[in-house]
Scaffold this active site. Structure first.
Site, short mmCIF file in Angstrom:
data_model
loop_
_atom_site.label_atom_id
_atom_site.label_comp_id
_atom_site.label_asym_id
_atom_site.label_seq_id
_atom_site.Cartn_x
_atom_site.Cartn_y
_atom_site.Cartn_z
CG ASP A 226 -1.80 1.15 1.40
OD1 ASP A 226 -2.80 1.16 0.67
OD2 ASP A 226 -1.54 2.06 2.23
CD GLU A 302 -2.32 2.30 -3.48
OE1 GLU A 302 -1.60 2.49 -2.48
OE2 GLU A 302 -3.44 2.83 -3.61
C1 NOJ Z 1 -4.23 3.29 -0.52
C2 NOJ Z 1 -5.40 2.44 -0.19
O1 NOJ Z 1 -5.78 1.73 -1.34
C3 NOJ Z 1 -6.48 3.38 0.30
O2 NOJ Z 1 -7.72 2.74 0.41
C4 NOJ Z 1 -6.04 3.95 1.61
O3 NOJ Z 1 -6.95 4.91 2.04
C5 NOJ Z 1 -4.65 4.60 1.48
N1 NOJ Z 1 -3.75 3.85 0.70
C6 NOJ Z 1 -4.05 4.77 2.84
O4 NOJ Z 1 -3.66 3.51 3.34
#
Ligand code: NOJ
Ligand code: MG
Length: 583
Positions: A226, A302
């Site tokens: 993430d 991500e």
């Molecule tokens: C990316 C995640 O996909 C999202 O849902 C989240 O709010 C942020 N990162 C913070 O962790």
């Protein structure tokens, strides 16, 4: 002697080439990845909240569709300020989702069924309810530097204390929160309840590697990682200050200084150390495999960042990084009104820029974006699923996109997403992620068969009686049937290893072929536009006198199995079609 050697060498290299081409792929290569949003997937105990036993129950369904792996959004103990992306204990299952035993059962079932399980790894921040944070607040020496703390600045005119810098959270407003107990500010690049971990502290790096080893030890096949761009922040300067970030050049594109987009994030995102951290995690995954055997453990990363940065996550030529750095170039730049030539440009750009020896990947949706069928229109949902499944590499699908589920309107009063709640009644909808997170539509029973309870944590879409998985499985033609066909088709040699030739014919039409020499020639025609067009497909890729329709959008005049004349093909509005040469 010399000629013999040369001859031998030639034979050997031919042999090597041959074995390389026939070597079968690893499980994750050309995979079909399914993102499960556990809170909304399937509720097994009637509390209106999805859970692990619900996932376990549905693994066979995912296998039947043909998915390789399921990535679960966070399932760890959390006060749910950001629906699991705020983790209170990285080593425990969130009670609403089940127990460690439920988790172990899920893994066991997944192995039986043949679905790899991938967990979400959230390295950038924890919850403020994490014991690490509480200890850090209390100044416990082992945790004092686990987070990014700062005294702040004294305003020379007012004499008042102010945040250390102008940094803004991705969810709006200052990224610094004052803590009364510690008498310092802490950094949070997301919600106030998500303090940023301090990656300049080796103990943090070590602890997070422990977290990874812990879950790998439980039998998972990898991590979706993430929010990577946010891992590191600029170091303190020699006066112990953090520098302000400059305002963007074109302020009119994001005028509100409380919005993240108002600043150029040169000190809070994409710091050079970030890439190395990902390479370290790759090494960890590889070492784990060496020590414990089994299949390759993978990383999916991500990062909403520049194109070049996304590609750097693959590796730097010496060190490997992410197996699947999510292709957000595709997700963010291919939008509702994007014309065919631009779609093709984005596809070619990725394919031509990837380093050697890696796989492309294509992403059309996730829990942070509005639903694919709502962004492009339900009529084009099959077309975009066809595109996703027929390009070379890995395909990533967000739960519900295979059914063409659409956004559900959620009012300001009913919004729960912190990103929406930090906005205001007039601006929240554009940023709200609730509409894409509503319960999965399983069948026509009350609450779409998501729960046996009488309420759900987010409302169920009003269209569930017509649009649900069971109805689509039963219908001879449905989005899900198209999707299943596509996944099976992807296993064909021409889609596994065949070359892609692609072009836009005009602003609406994309025509491309996939073929491995000696295998079937497939031609895909996509009409992104609102008008029907006639097309001689053979002008572009020669299918011969007859072609078979493998699959096509549900509203198409053609049916799967139709034998057609490719010289007089009707490319109907919003329709995608996969054709194969009939020999
Ligand atoms: C990316 C995640 O996909 C999202 O849902 C989240 O709010 C942020 N990162 C913070 O962790
Ligand atoms: Mg439940």
């Amino acid at each position: 002697m010399r000629t013999v050697n040369t001859f031998l060498l030639a034979v050997l290299s031919l042999l090597a080439l041959f074995t390389a081409t026939i070597q079968s792929k690893e499980w994750w290569e050309n995979g079909n990845y399914y993102q499960i949003y556990p809170r909304s997937f399937r509720d097994s105990d009637g509390d209106g909240i999805g859970d692990l036993n619900g996932v376990t129950e549905k693994l066979q369904y995912l296998k039947d569709i043909g998915f390789t792996a399921a990535w679960l959004s966070p399932i760890f103990k959390s006060p749910m300020a950001d629906f699991g992306y705020d983790i209170a204990d990285f080593y425990q299952i969130h009670p609403e989702y089940g127990t460690m035993e439920d988790f172990e059962n899920m893994i066991k079932k997944a192995k039986e069924v043949g679905i790899k399980i991938i967990l979400d790894f959230v390295p950038n921040h924890s919850s403020d309810e994490n014991e690490w944070f509480t200890k850090s607040v209390d100044g416990d020496p082992a945790y004092a530097d686990f987070y990014v703390w700062h005294n702040g600045k004294i305003n020379e005119t007012t004499g008042e204390r102010e945040p250390p810098s102008n940094w803004v959270s991705a969810f709006r407003y200052t990224a610094w929160e004052w803590n009364e107990v510690r008498q310092q500010y802490y950094l949070h690049q997301f919600a106030i309840k998500q303090p940023d971990l301090n990656y300049r502290n080796p103990a943090v790096v070590a602890e997070m590697k422990n977290v990874m080893r812990f879950w790998l030890g439980k039998g998972i096949s990898g991590f979706r990682v993430d929010a990577i761009p946010y891992l590191f922040e600029k170091e303190l300067d020699r006066y112990n200050n953090y520098p302000d970030e400059p305002v963007i050049d074109d302020v009119s594109s994001c005028p509100d200084p409380d919005d993240g987009c108002h600043l150029q994030h040169i000190y809070t995102q994409d710091q050079p150390e970030t890439f190395d951290m990902v390479y370290q995690w790759r090494t960890l995954a590889e070492e784990f495999k060496k020590e414990h055997g089994g299949d390759t453990r993978i990383l999916l990363t991500e990062a909403y960042t520049s194109f070049d940065n996304i590609l750097r996550f693959y590796g730097n030529g010496v060190l490997n990084g992410s197996h699947i750095p999510f292709n957000f170039d595709f997700l963010t730049n291919v939008v509702n009104n994007t014309k065919a030539p631009v779609v093709v440009e984005h596809i070619e750009k990725w394919l031509n820029s990837m380093p050697e020896g890696v796989y492309a990947n294509w992403v059309l949706g996730n829990h942070d974006n509005k639903r694919m069928a709502s962004r492009f229109g339900v009529q084009r949902a099959d077309l975009f699923n066809i595109l996703l499944q027929t390009l070379p590499g890995n395909a990533v699908t967000y739960n519900g996109e295979e059914l063409a589920m659409t956004d559900v309107y959620i009012s300001w009063e009913d919004s729960v997403d912190p990103q929406a709640c930090n906005a205001n009644p007039t601006t929240y909808y554009a940023v709200s992620r609730d509409p894409a997170r509503t319960p999965y539509q399983w069948d026509a029973s009350p609450n779409a068969g998501f729960t046996s309870g009488d309420h759900t944590w987010l409302p169920v879409s009003a269209d569930y009686k017509q649009n649900n998985a069971l109805a689509q499985l039963r219908a001879p033609q449905s989005h899900l049937q198209v999707f299943k066909k596509l996944i099976r088709l992807r296993k064909e040699p021409s889609f596994q290893d065949g070359e892609l030739k692609i072009k836009a014919i005009d602003d609406d039409l994309i025509v491309y072929s996939r073929q491995l020499p000696g295998s079937d020639l497939y031609v895909i025609v996509l009409n992104l536009g609102a008008t029907d067009k006639s097309l001689n497909v053979n002008d572009h890729y020669s299918l011969g006198s007859q072609a078979e329709v493998i699959t096509t959008s549900i509203q198409s005049q053609y049916n799967d199995g139709d034998i057609i004349d490719p010289t007089t093909f009707k490319a109907e509005a919003y329709v995608g079609t996969v054709l194969v040469a009939v020999s």
